[in-house]
Write a protein that holds these residues in place. Structure first.
Motif, PDB file in Angstrom:
ATOM      1  N   ASP A  91       0.907  -1.414  -0.069  1.00 11.41           N
ATOM      2  CA  ASP A  91      -0.058  -0.106  -0.073  1.00 11.41           C
ATOM      3  C   ASP A  91       0.889   1.191   0.075  1.00 11.41           C
ATOM      4  N   LEU A  92       2.011   1.254   0.990  1.00 13.25           N
ATOM      5  CA  LEU A  92       2.712   2.579   0.891  1.00 13.25           C
ATOM      6  C   LEU A  92       3.571   2.441  -0.467  1.00 13.25           C
ATOM      7  N   VAL A  93       3.958   1.428  -0.817  1.00 11.37           N
ATOM      8  CA  VAL A  93       4.770   1.315  -2.230  1.00 11.37           C
ATOM      9  C   VAL A  93       4.141   1.988  -3.246  1.00 11.37           C
ATOM     10  N   LYS A  94       2.719   1.609  -3.431  1.00 14.02           N
ATOM     11  CA  LYS A  94       1.949   2.292  -4.343  1.00 14.02           C
ATOM     12  C   LYS A  94       1.653   3.686  -4.232  1.00 14.02           C
ATOM     13  N   GLN A  95       1.250   4.154  -2.650  1.00 13.70           N
ATOM     14  CA  GLN A  95       1.067   5.442  -2.537  1.00 13.70           C
ATOM     15  C   GLN A  95       2.068   6.475  -2.721  1.00 13.70           C
ATOM     16  N   LEU A  96       3.423   6.085  -2.293  1.00 13.19           N
ATOM     17  CA  LEU A  96       4.462   6.860  -2.563  1.00 13.19           C
ATOM     18  C   LEU A  96       5.240   6.771  -3.960  1.00 13.19           C
ATOM     19  N   LYS A  97       4.984   5.674  -4.663  1.00 12.57           N
ATOM     20  CA  LYS A  97       5.546   5.423  -5.940  1.00 12.57           C
ATOM     21  C   LYS A  97       7.066   5.008  -5.657  1.00 12.57           C
ATOM     22  N   ALA A  98       7.175   4.004  -4.805  1.00 12.63           N
ATOM     23  CA  ALA A  98       8.523   3.480  -4.565  1.00 12.63           C
ATOM     24  C   ALA A  98       8.932   2.594  -5.749  1.00 12.63           C
ATOM     25  N   LEU A  99       9.646   3.242  -6.626  1.00 10.40           N
ATOM     26  CA  LEU A  99       9.816   2.525  -7.885  1.00 10.40           C
ATOM     27  C   LEU A  99      11.172   1.666  -7.850  1.00 10.40           C
ATOM     28  N   TRP A 100      12.103   1.889  -6.740  1.00 10.10           N
ATOM     29  CA  TRP A 100      13.379   1.146  -6.628  1.00 10.10           C
ATOM     30  C   TRP A 100      13.876   1.082  -5.276  1.00 10.10           C
ATOM     31  N   PRO A 101      14.200   0.363  -4.859  1.00  8.97           N
ATOM     32  CA  PRO A 101      14.878  -0.094  -3.404  1.00  8.97           C
ATOM     33  C   PRO A 101      15.861   0.987  -3.344  1.00  8.97           C
ATOM     34  N   GLY A 102      15.730   1.624  -2.125  1.00  9.92           N
ATOM     35  CA  GLY A 102      16.580   2.842  -1.763  1.00  9.92           C
ATOM     36  C   GLY A 102      16.186   4.138  -2.003  1.00  9.92           C
ATOM     37  N   ARG A 103      14.955   4.295  -2.635  1.00 15.10           N
ATOM     38  CA  ARG A 103      14.296   5.491  -2.859  1.00 15.10           C
ATOM     39  C   ARG A 103      13.778   6.026  -1.470  1.00 15.10           C
ATOM     40  N   CYS A 104      14.046   7.342  -1.296  1.00 15.61           N
ATOM     41  CA  CYS A 104      13.438   7.816  -0.088  1.00 15.61           C
ATOM     42  C   CYS A 104      12.711   9.133   0.012  1.00 15.61           C
ATOM     43  N   TYR A 105      11.949   9.731   1.014  1.00 13.75           N
ATOM     44  CA  TYR A 105      11.006  10.486   1.059  1.00 13.75           C
ATOM     45  C   TYR A 105      11.322  11.590   2.530  1.00 13.75           C
ATOM     46  N   LEU A 106      11.157  12.788   2.224  1.00 16.32           N
ATOM     47  CA  LEU A 106      11.135  13.524   3.447  1.00 16.32           C
ATOM     48  C   LEU A 106      10.090  14.173   3.844  1.00 16.32           C
ATOM     49  N   PHE A 107       9.501  13.786   5.236  1.00 15.61           N
ATOM     50  CA  PHE A 107       8.131  14.570   5.503  1.00 15.61           C
ATOM     51  C   PHE A 107       8.643  15.725   6.628  1.00 15.61           C
ATOM     52  N   ASP A 108       7.779  16.670   6.875  1.00 13.81           N
ATOM     53  CA  ASP A 108       8.066  17.458   7.882  1.00 13.81           C
ATOM     54  C   ASP A 108       7.140  16.996   9.151  1.00 13.81           C
ATOM     55  N   SER A 109       7.368  17.842  10.209  1.00 14.28           N
ATOM     56  CA  SER A 109       6.688  17.255  11.292  1.00 14.28           C
ATOM     57  C   SER A 109       5.156  17.329  11.337  1.00 14.28           C
ATOM     58  N   ASN A 110       4.517  17.740  10.369  1.00 12.91           N
ATOM     59  CA  ASN A 110       3.208  17.573  10.177  1.00 12.91           C
ATOM     60  C   ASN A 110       2.677  16.447   9.139  1.00 12.91           C
ATOM     61  N   TRP A 111       3.625  15.915   8.908  1.00  4.80           N
ATOM     62  CA  TRP A 111       3.722  14.392   7.876  1.00  4.80           C
ATOM     63  C   TRP A 111       3.189  15.028   6.476  1.00  4.80           C
ATOM     64  N   ARG A 112       4.015  16.236   5.946  1.00  7.62           N
ATOM     65  CA  ARG A 112       3.553  16.523   4.776  1.00  7.62           C
ATOM     66  C   ARG A 112       5.004  16.201   4.029  1.00  7.62           C
TER      67      ARG A 112
END
Length: 236
Positions: free
Chosen positions: A189-210
């Motif tokens: 589910d999270l892979v689809k939501q964030l479009k985790a296309l390759w292992p090692g891909r990362c995402y930065l969220f702020d303190s409000n989870w944006r």
């Protein structure tokens, strides 16, 4: 006369003895040659078998390589030259797929797998870096230990997520000598939501989870803390 006759008999006997001796030596040499032949044949067959084995593996690898986009892109990235400074969709197979990346400002929903991520993430931090590690395969080509150290130094929480089951996930974390939470996104589910296309891909969220930053560099040994766009978000 008798003396000459005896001398001739002795000479004949000596000659016969020499011939028989040579024949015996030749016979032994032939036996040795015959004994060595199977050994050479065995070695030849062994070498042929190895060549066939390596050749088959090479053919299979070349056949599978175009289907493995991550490995193909990493191999191309490792080349010491580039045919063109312009990166085409054939050079980076993810370009078209990244057009569907989540937009900056997207909220990590507080439902389902998003709830789990929020619960296990470190509290009272400026940002949370969410890293995808695939199925926790040992071939993951990023230095997570360095990510962990950099995240701590920059007051950033680090959370990993994987499609592997819990036992494999925990074994992976221990094997990497990490002290970070890992979330099992078995359904993807999270892979689809964030479009985790390759292992090692990362995402930065702020303190409000944006979402405030997303990794767009699928090359090998990627380090987000060395990325200028990432550091710009941090104000570094």
């Amino acid at each position: 006369m008798e003396s000459n006759a005896m001398f001739q008999k002795q000479s004949l006997s000596a000659t016969t003895s020499v011939v028989e001796g040579n024949a015996s030596v030749a016979s032994k040499g032939g036996e040795a040659e015959v004994g060595a032949t199977p050994v050479r044949n065995s070695r030849s067959r062994y070498r042929t078998l190895l060549l066939l084995l390596f050749g088959t593996e090479g053919i299979v690898f070349l056949w599978l390589l175009p289907q493995d986009k991550v490995t193909l892109y990493r191999l191309r990235s490792a080349l010491p030259f580039r045919s063109s400074p312009v990166v085409s969709s054939s050079q980076n197979p993810y370009l078209s797929a990244m057009k569907n990346d989540p937009k900056l400002g997207t909220l990590l929903l507080p439902t389902g797998i998003g709830t789990v991520v929020r619960r296990v993430a470190p509290k009272r931090v400026r940002y949370t870096l969410l890293g995808y590690v695939g199925n926790c395969a040992s071939c993951l080509n990023v230095n997570l230990k360095a990510w962990q150290a950099e995240a701590k130094a920059h007051d950033i929480g680090l959370v990993l997520f994987t499609t592997a089951p819990p036992l494999v996930a925990q074994t992976f974390v221990k094997g990497q000598d990490l002290q970070v939470p890992i979330v099992c996104d078995i359904q993807g589910d999270l892979v689809k939501q964030l479009k985790a296309l390759w292992p090692g891909r990362c995402y930065l969220f702020d303190s409000n989870w944006r979402l405030v930053w997303i990794d767009r560099s699928p090359g090998p040994q990627y380090d987000p803390f060395g990325d200028a766009t990432f550091r710009a978000v941090l104000g570094k």
